[in-house]
Design a protein around this motif. Structure first.
Motif, PDB file in Angstrom:
ATOM      1  N   LEU A 163     -35.592 -47.538  76.452  1.00 31.58           N
ATOM      2  CA  LEU A 163     -35.851 -47.526  74.991  1.00 31.58           C
ATOM      3  C   LEU A 163     -37.444 -48.211  74.880  1.00 31.58           C
ATOM      4  CD1 LEU A 163     -35.245 -47.696  71.913  1.00 31.58           C
ATOM      5  CD2 LEU A 163     -34.252 -49.835  72.252  1.00 31.58           C
TER       6      LEU A 163
ATOM      7  N   ARG B  32     -32.523 -42.981  70.415  1.00 28.21           N
ATOM      8  CA  ARG B  32     -33.796 -43.507  70.441  1.00 28.21           C
ATOM      9  C   ARG B  32     -34.231 -43.568  71.784  1.00 28.21           C
ATOM     10  NH1 ARG B  32     -33.691 -48.916  67.795  1.00 28.21           N
ATOM     11  NH2 ARG B  32     -35.597 -49.275  68.409  1.00 28.21           N
ATOM     12  N   CYS B  33     -33.386 -43.362  72.950  1.00 24.89           N
ATOM     13  CA  CYS B  33     -33.689 -43.475  74.146  1.00 24.89           C
ATOM     14  C   CYS B  33     -34.069 -42.270  75.062  1.00 24.89           C
ATOM     15  CB  CYS B  33     -32.495 -44.316  74.896  1.00 24.89           C
ATOM     16  SG  CYS B  33     -32.287 -45.834  74.186  1.00 24.89           S
TER      17      CYS B  33
ATOM     18  N   SER C 258     -34.505 -54.139  69.679  1.00 22.05           N
ATOM     19  CA  SER C 258     -33.864 -53.660  70.771  1.00 22.05           C
ATOM     20  C   SER C 258     -32.450 -53.841  70.671  1.00 22.05           C
ATOM     21  CB  SER C 258     -34.474 -54.616  71.974  1.00 22.05           C
ATOM     22  OG  SER C 258     -34.422 -55.999  71.750  1.00 22.05           O
TER      23      SER C 258
ATOM     24  N   PHE D  27     -28.332 -46.823  69.450  1.00 23.15           N
ATOM     25  CA  PHE D  27     -29.344 -46.940  70.186  1.00 23.15           C
ATOM     26  C   PHE D  27     -29.865 -45.517  71.014  1.00 23.15           C
ATOM     27  CE2 PHE D  27     -28.254 -51.182  69.566  1.00 23.15           C
ATOM     28  CZ  PHE D  27     -29.700 -51.808  69.050  1.00 23.15           C
TER      29      PHE D  27
END
Length: 241
Positions: free
Chosen positions: A66, A45-46, A76, A42
């Motif tokens: 995010l 994407r943050c 998520s 993740f």
């Protein structure tokens, strides 16, 4: 670009690979992981936020945001542990806050204040309507948190229309199991600071906690609908921002 100062601390968004790596190394230290950096799928994407001590540029807090615009909530981090299909009907922009940690040697409340000021600025600039994430209790034993969980059951469960369902294999179903009247003092003494702030803003939680043995935590899904935050609380947050 978000950049805020409160007392001796400054909050900013990581803008280089080196700053992201610094945040990942800091997370590994705070979470007690046996790796040099805490990295997952993740991160790319943050937006990653850093709070530093301006006296020596020491990193004292980090978290990530995010943005789920154009994506389903099933994409998520939280959706790995909670069945969140009910939130697919939520109208408005959703953002997940995660990997929130403060250095254990720093107890200055200004750190949490400036972190939330940065969150507030991000929420306002991006017209976010739902902020959510996983709020963690240290350790995986429930005994010392029973009053905290009883208070969550009594006052802070998610509305039925948004309530996350069980997905993880190991959970503590506190809403179903607890029959005790919470002791407010004990409950607040054991409520994690991040979760306490969510609750002061009118936040709500899942009816169960996930036992995460890899991270050595118990965590609850936590959401706050921005439109439902009390006006006085909004003014305080925006005054800092």
């Amino acid at each position: 670009m978000i950049a805020l100062t409160k007392g001796r601390y400054k909050a900013r968004v990581a803008s280089t690979p080196e700053e992201l790596a610094r945040a990942q190394a800091f997370r590994a230290t705070c979470f007690g992981l046996q790796v040099s950096r805490d990295v997952d799928a993740f991160d790319g994407r943050c937006a990653h936020f850093l709070v530093v001590d301006t006296k020596d540029d020491a990193l004292v807090c980090t978290f990530r945001m995010l943005d789920l615009s154009g994506a389903k909530v099933s994409g998520s981090y939280s959706a790995q542990y909670y069945e969140l299909s009910a939130l697919e009907a939520f109208e408005g922009r959703m953002v997940e806050m995660g990997r929130f940690c403060i250095h254990p040697n720093y107890r200055d409340p200004d750190i949490l204040r400036i972190a939330w000021a940065a969150v507030t600025t991000y929420v306002d600039e991006n017209d976010v309507q739902l902020l959510f994430g996983c709020s963690s209790f240290p350790g995986t034993e429930t005994a010392e948190y029973l009053d905290a969980f009883a208070m969550l059951k009594a006052r802070h469960l998610a509305p039925k229309r948004w309530l996350p369902r069980v997905k993880a294999p190991d959970v503590f179903r506190f809403a179903a199991r607890l029959r005790r009247k919470p002791d407010f003092r004990k409950a607040m003494a054991h409520m994690p600071p991040l979760l306490r702030t969510y609750l002061m803003m009118g936040g709500w939680v899942s009816d169960h906690a996930v036992v995460d043995r890899q991270m050595n935590t118990l965590h609850v899904f936590t959401g706050v609908e921005i439109g439902a935050i009390p006006a006085t609380r909004k003014r305080l947050l925006r005054a800092i921002a």
